[in-house]
Every structure is written in structure tokens, then in C-alpha cells.
Motif scaffolding. Structure first.
Motif, PDB file in Angstrom:
ATOM      1  N   ARG A  20       8.717  51.807 -38.660  1.00 61.17           N
ATOM      2  CA  ARG A  20       9.133  52.417 -39.881  1.00 61.17           C
ATOM      3  C   ARG A  20       8.533  51.860 -41.064  1.00 61.17           C
ATOM      4  NH1 ARG A  20      11.835  56.426 -40.410  1.00 61.17           N
ATOM      5  NH2 ARG A  20      12.904  55.876 -42.261  1.00 61.17           N
ATOM      6  N   GLY A  21       7.482  50.953 -41.018  1.00 62.48           N
ATOM      7  CA  GLY A  21       6.598  50.450 -41.925  1.00 62.48           C
ATOM      8  C   GLY A  21       7.044  49.088 -42.450  1.00 62.48           C
ATOM      9  N   ARG A  22       7.885  48.622 -41.189  1.00 58.07           N
ATOM     10  CA  ARG A  22       8.367  47.280 -41.488  1.00 58.07           C
ATOM     11  C   ARG A  22       7.720  46.485 -40.212  1.00 58.07           C
ATOM     12  NH1 ARG A  22      14.689  45.504 -41.610  1.00 58.07           N
ATOM     13  NH2 ARG A  22      14.167  43.239 -41.343  1.00 58.07           N
ATOM     14  N   GLU A 152      26.668  59.391 -41.885  1.00 60.55           N
ATOM     15  CA  GLU A 152      26.552  60.116 -42.766  1.00 60.55           C
ATOM     16  C   GLU A 152      25.150  60.156 -43.864  1.00 60.55           C
ATOM     17  OE1 GLU A 152      28.892  57.728 -43.408  1.00 60.55           O
ATOM     18  OE2 GLU A 152      30.235  59.042 -41.715  1.00 60.55           O
ATOM     19  N   ASP A 153      24.510  59.012 -43.118  1.00 54.88           N
ATOM     20  CA  ASP A 153      23.222  58.610 -44.048  1.00 54.88           C
ATOM     21  C   ASP A 153      21.965  59.769 -43.854  1.00 54.88           C
ATOM     22  OD1 ASP A 153      24.338  56.486 -45.053  1.00 54.88           O
ATOM     23  OD2 ASP A 153      23.461  54.863 -43.920  1.00 54.88           O
ATOM     24  N   PRO A 154      21.119  60.176 -44.424  1.00 53.55           N
ATOM     25  CA  PRO A 154      20.083  61.056 -44.176  1.00 53.55           C
ATOM     26  C   PRO A 154      19.215  60.044 -43.736  1.00 53.55           C
ATOM     27  CG  PRO A 154      20.112  60.561 -46.685  1.00 53.55           C
ATOM     28  CD  PRO A 154      21.375  59.858 -46.030  1.00 53.55           C
ATOM     29  N   ALA A 155      17.977  60.656 -43.000  1.00 59.50           N
ATOM     30  CA  ALA A 155      16.994  59.979 -42.299  1.00 59.50           C
ATOM     31  C   ALA A 155      16.326  59.341 -43.701  1.00 59.50           C
ATOM     32  CB  ALA A 155      16.173  60.705 -41.532  1.00 59.50           C
ATOM     33  N   GLU A 156      15.831  57.927 -43.401  1.00 61.11           N
ATOM     34  CA  GLU A 156      14.997  57.418 -44.842  1.00 61.11           C
ATOM     35  C   GLU A 156      13.425  57.744 -44.184  1.00 61.11           C
ATOM     36  OE1 GLU A 156      15.570  53.404 -45.155  1.00 61.11           O
ATOM     37  OE2 GLU A 156      17.986  53.583 -45.624  1.00 61.11           O
ATOM     38  N   PRO A 157      12.570  58.310 -45.348  1.00 64.82           N
ATOM     39  CA  PRO A 157      11.162  58.226 -44.929  1.00 64.82           C
ATOM     40  C   PRO A 157      10.461  56.981 -44.187  1.00 64.82           C
ATOM     41  CG  PRO A 157      11.637  58.100 -47.140  1.00 64.82           C
ATOM     42  CD  PRO A 157      12.931  58.445 -46.649  1.00 64.82           C
ATOM     43  N   SER A 158       9.647  57.093 -43.696  1.00 60.56           N
ATOM     44  CA  SER A 158       8.904  55.688 -43.431  1.00 60.56           C
ATOM     45  C   SER A 158       8.272  55.363 -44.511  1.00 60.56           C
ATOM     46  CB  SER A 158       8.067  55.876 -42.124  1.00 60.56           C
ATOM     47  OG  SER A 158       8.834  56.324 -41.103  1.00 60.56           O
ATOM     48  N   THR A 159       7.689  53.972 -44.492  1.00 53.54           N
ATOM     49  CA  THR A 159       6.857  53.738 -45.551  1.00 53.54           C
ATOM     50  C   THR A 159       5.552  53.020 -44.860  1.00 53.54           C
ATOM     51  OG1 THR A 159       7.749  51.334 -45.408  1.00 53.54           O
ATOM     52  CG2 THR A 159       8.781  52.950 -47.098  1.00 53.54           C
ATOM     53  N   VAL A 160       4.677  53.000 -45.694  1.00 51.86           N
ATOM     54  CA  VAL A 160       3.163  52.568 -45.242  1.00 51.86           C
ATOM     55  C   VAL A 160       3.217  50.925 -45.127  1.00 51.86           C
ATOM     56  CG1 VAL A 160       0.822  52.745 -45.413  1.00 51.86           C
ATOM     57  CG2 VAL A 160       2.089  54.890 -45.704  1.00 51.86           C
ATOM     58  N   ARG A 161       2.657  50.394 -44.167  1.00 55.11           N
ATOM     59  CA  ARG A 161       2.780  48.967 -44.017  1.00 55.11           C
ATOM     60  C   ARG A 161       1.396  48.669 -44.146  1.00 55.11           C
ATOM     61  NH1 ARG A 161       1.198  46.061 -39.919  1.00 55.11           N
ATOM     62  NH2 ARG A 161       1.555  47.739 -38.613  1.00 55.11           N
ATOM     63  N   GLY A 162       1.000  47.499 -44.867  1.00 52.84           N
ATOM     64  CA  GLY A 162      -0.341  46.945 -44.747  1.00 52.84           C
ATOM     65  C   GLY A 162      -0.276  45.799 -43.781  1.00 52.84           C
ATOM     66  N   SER A 163      -1.444  44.929 -43.878  1.00 53.63           N
ATOM     67  CA  SER A 163      -1.283  43.751 -42.907  1.00 53.63           C
ATOM     68  C   SER A 163      -0.338  42.881 -43.309  1.00 53.63           C
ATOM     69  CB  SER A 163      -2.765  43.424 -42.711  1.00 53.63           C
ATOM     70  OG  SER A 163      -3.072  42.649 -43.977  1.00 53.63           O
ATOM     71  N   SER A 164       0.176  42.103 -42.159  1.00 54.48           N
ATOM     72  CA  SER A 164       1.284  41.114 -42.331  1.00 54.48           C
ATOM     73  C   SER A 164       0.499  39.912 -41.445  1.00 54.48           C
ATOM     74  CB  SER A 164       2.335  41.660 -41.913  1.00 54.48           C
ATOM     75  OG  SER A 164       3.367  40.388 -41.954  1.00 54.48           O
ATOM     76  N   ALA A 165       1.086  38.723 -42.094  1.00 59.78           N
ATOM     77  CA  ALA A 165       0.686  37.453 -41.571  1.00 59.78           C
ATOM     78  C   ALA A 165       1.789  37.338 -40.327  1.00 59.78           C
ATOM     79  CB  ALA A 165       1.087  36.116 -42.381  1.00 59.78           C
ATOM     80  N   LEU A 166       2.874  38.239 -40.138  1.00 56.40           N
ATOM     81  CA  LEU A 166       3.947  38.108 -39.318  1.00 56.40           C
ATOM     82  C   LEU A 166       3.063  38.679 -37.707  1.00 56.40           C
ATOM     83  CD1 LEU A 166       7.029  39.282 -40.720  1.00 56.40           C
ATOM     84  CD2 LEU A 166       6.474  37.112 -40.171  1.00 56.40           C
ATOM     85  N   LEU A 167       2.069  39.285 -37.952  1.00 56.17           N
ATOM     86  CA  LEU A 167       1.304  39.716 -36.573  1.00 56.17           C
ATOM     87  C   LEU A 167       0.177  38.919 -36.239  1.00 56.17           C
ATOM     88  CD1 LEU A 167       1.262  43.413 -38.000  1.00 56.17           C
ATOM     89  CD2 LEU A 167       3.018  42.371 -36.559  1.00 56.17           C
ATOM     90  N   SER A 168      -0.067  37.857 -36.846  1.00 54.79           N
ATOM     91  CA  SER A 168      -1.107  36.996 -36.586  1.00 54.79           C
ATOM     92  C   SER A 168      -1.033  36.385 -35.092  1.00 54.79           C
ATOM     93  CB  SER A 168      -1.469  36.035 -37.598  1.00 54.79           C
ATOM     94  OG  SER A 168      -0.328  35.240 -37.657  1.00 54.79           O
ATOM     95  N   ASP A 169       0.247  36.063 -34.537  1.00 53.48           N
ATOM     96  CA  ASP A 169       0.501  35.329 -33.337  1.00 53.48           C
ATOM     97  C   ASP A 169       0.112  36.236 -32.267  1.00 53.48           C
ATOM     98  OD1 ASP A 169       2.729  36.730 -34.297  1.00 53.48           O
ATOM     99  OD2 ASP A 169       3.785  35.619 -32.619  1.00 53.48           O
ATOM    100  N   LEU A 170       0.139  37.792 -32.467  1.00 53.82           N
ATOM    101  CA  LEU A 170       0.015  38.527 -31.356  1.00 53.82           C
ATOM    102  C   LEU A 170      -1.498  38.714 -30.658  1.00 53.82           C
ATOM    103  CD1 LEU A 170       1.966  41.363 -33.171  1.00 53.82           C
ATOM    104  CD2 LEU A 170       2.801  39.737 -31.448  1.00 53.82           C
ATOM    105  N   PRO A 171      -1.251  39.008 -29.416  1.00 52.51           N
ATOM    106  CA  PRO A 171      -2.602  39.153 -28.839  1.00 52.51           C
ATOM    107  C   PRO A 171      -3.546  40.437 -29.478  1.00 52.51           C
ATOM    108  CG  PRO A 171      -1.025  40.044 -27.199  1.00 52.51           C
ATOM    109  CD  PRO A 171      -0.194  39.308 -28.417  1.00 52.51           C
ATOM    110  N   PRO A 172      -4.893  40.480 -29.779  1.00 58.72           N
ATOM    111  CA  PRO A 172      -5.367  41.543 -30.490  1.00 58.72           C
ATOM    112  C   PRO A 172      -5.597  42.979 -29.566  1.00 58.72           C
ATOM    113  CG  PRO A 172      -6.787  40.083 -29.712  1.00 58.72           C
ATOM    114  CD  PRO A 172      -5.730  39.522 -29.338  1.00 58.72           C
TER     115      PRO A 172
END
Length: 181
Positions: A20-22, A152-172
Motif C-alpha cells: 500500500r505504498g509503504r 467502519e473505516d472506508p478502504a484507503e487508496p494506495s499511495t505510490v512509493r519511491g525507492s527507499s533506503a529500507l530496501l537496500s539490505d534485501l537480495p536484488p
């Protein structure tokens, strides 16, 4: 990478990376007892249940270390994605112990997961090939698949995510994961 255990037992650690963009940090996760003869379809069903997914009418796929895919689309009336493997028949033993795959649920909301295939340990429960993989350990807060906090909450729209330093430790495995040279 070490060979697959003789009895076929595996331990698969699955961490939620994005959705969901996060980027999720700390990453919630589950550990599954599995067997090398389980299919990617069986693992996906187990992951979706363990991560609290209830609307399962979404496209899904695994991306393997060699870049090939096992896609839900290919399991319906015909392949929507060219050159995908059929996850109903492609077994987990195509990934060696020590390897990793990416699982993507809902290609629109882009719920991505890192799945690390490991040798079963003495505390790993048995996962007979006749049953689906089973979660036996977990951590973290699991987000609602539509971003709801209350009934009761409506579904929130997804947001577009850019690149993140939180993903740099993952295998490519996926384009946004890891560092590229």
C-alpha cells in the motif's frame, strides 16, 4: 548454499517488506514449516492466511532467484504473463536451501514479502507434504490489507512509493530491492 535436507523438511522465514505504498519497518514476519515437495501455490495460501488476508481476489506471483516467475495468472484460463511457471505444480525444491524468493500479493497494492528458504531445525514442526505449510512463529503488527483501522473505516487508496533506503539490505530479486552495481 547447503543441500536440501534428506527428509525434505524446510523452514521458511517470510517478512512483509512493502504494501500500500509503504515500506514496513520493523518488518512483520512469520516462520513456516514446509516440505520441499510443497508447491508455490500452497506456500502462497499459507502466507495469505498467516498475514490476515481476507480478500483473496487479487493477482499474485513469486519471483525466483533466476528472475523466473510462478504467477497466479497462469493458473486460471491461460497465462496472462508470458513465460511464467504454474505455481500449482512448481515445487519449492527449485530454490536451494539458503536461497530466497519474493512473493507479491495484489500487484496493485504491491504487498511484497521476502521468503528465505532454510534447513529445518530440531524445533521446526513437521510439515507433511499432504498438508499446506504451517506457520509456527511470528512477530510484528500486521496491517489491514485495505488500510482500515476500524470496521467502519472506508478502504484507503494506495499511495505510490519511491525507492527507499529500507530496501537496500534485501537480495536484488525485485527491481526496488538491494543495491545494484
Amino acid at each position: 548454499m547447503s543441500p536440501t535436507p534428506a527428509d525434505g523438511s524446510l523452514s521458511i522465514t517470510v517478512e512483509l517488506v512493502t504494501g500500500r505504498g509503504r515500506d514496513w519497518w520493523p518488518r512483520p514476519g512469520r516462520v513456516f514449516a514446509a516440505h520441499r515437495s510443497h508447491t508455490f501455490a500452497q506456500l502462497a495460501e499459507a502466507i495469505d492466511l498467516a498475514f490476515g488476508r481476507w480478500d483473496l481476489a487479487h493477482l499474485r506471483m513469486f519471483v525466483l532467484p533466476d528472475g523466473s516467475q510462478a504467477s497466479w495468472s497462469a493458473w486460471r484460463d491461460g497465462p496472462a504473463f508470458p513465460d511464467t511457471r504454474d505455481g500449482r505444480t512448481t515445487r519449492l525444491d527449485v530454490v536451494p536451501v539458503g536461497g530466497a524468493v519474493a512473493y507479491v500479493f495484489d500487484l496493485g497494492a504491491d504487498w511484497t514479502h521476502l521468503c528465505r528458504i532454510r534447513r529445518a531445525t530440531p524445533d521446526t514442526p513437521a510439515a507433511p507434504p499432504s498438508e499446506r505449510p504451517c506457520p509456527y512463529r511470528g512477530w510484528g503488527v500486521l496491517p489491514d490489507q485495505y488500510g482500515r483501522q476500524h470496521a467502519e473505516d472506508p478502504a484507503e487508496p494506495s499511495t505510490v512509493r519511491g525507492s527507499s533506503a529500507l530496501l537496500s539490505d534485501l537480495p536484488p530479486i525485485l527491481p526496488s530491492w538491494g543495491t545494484r552495481s
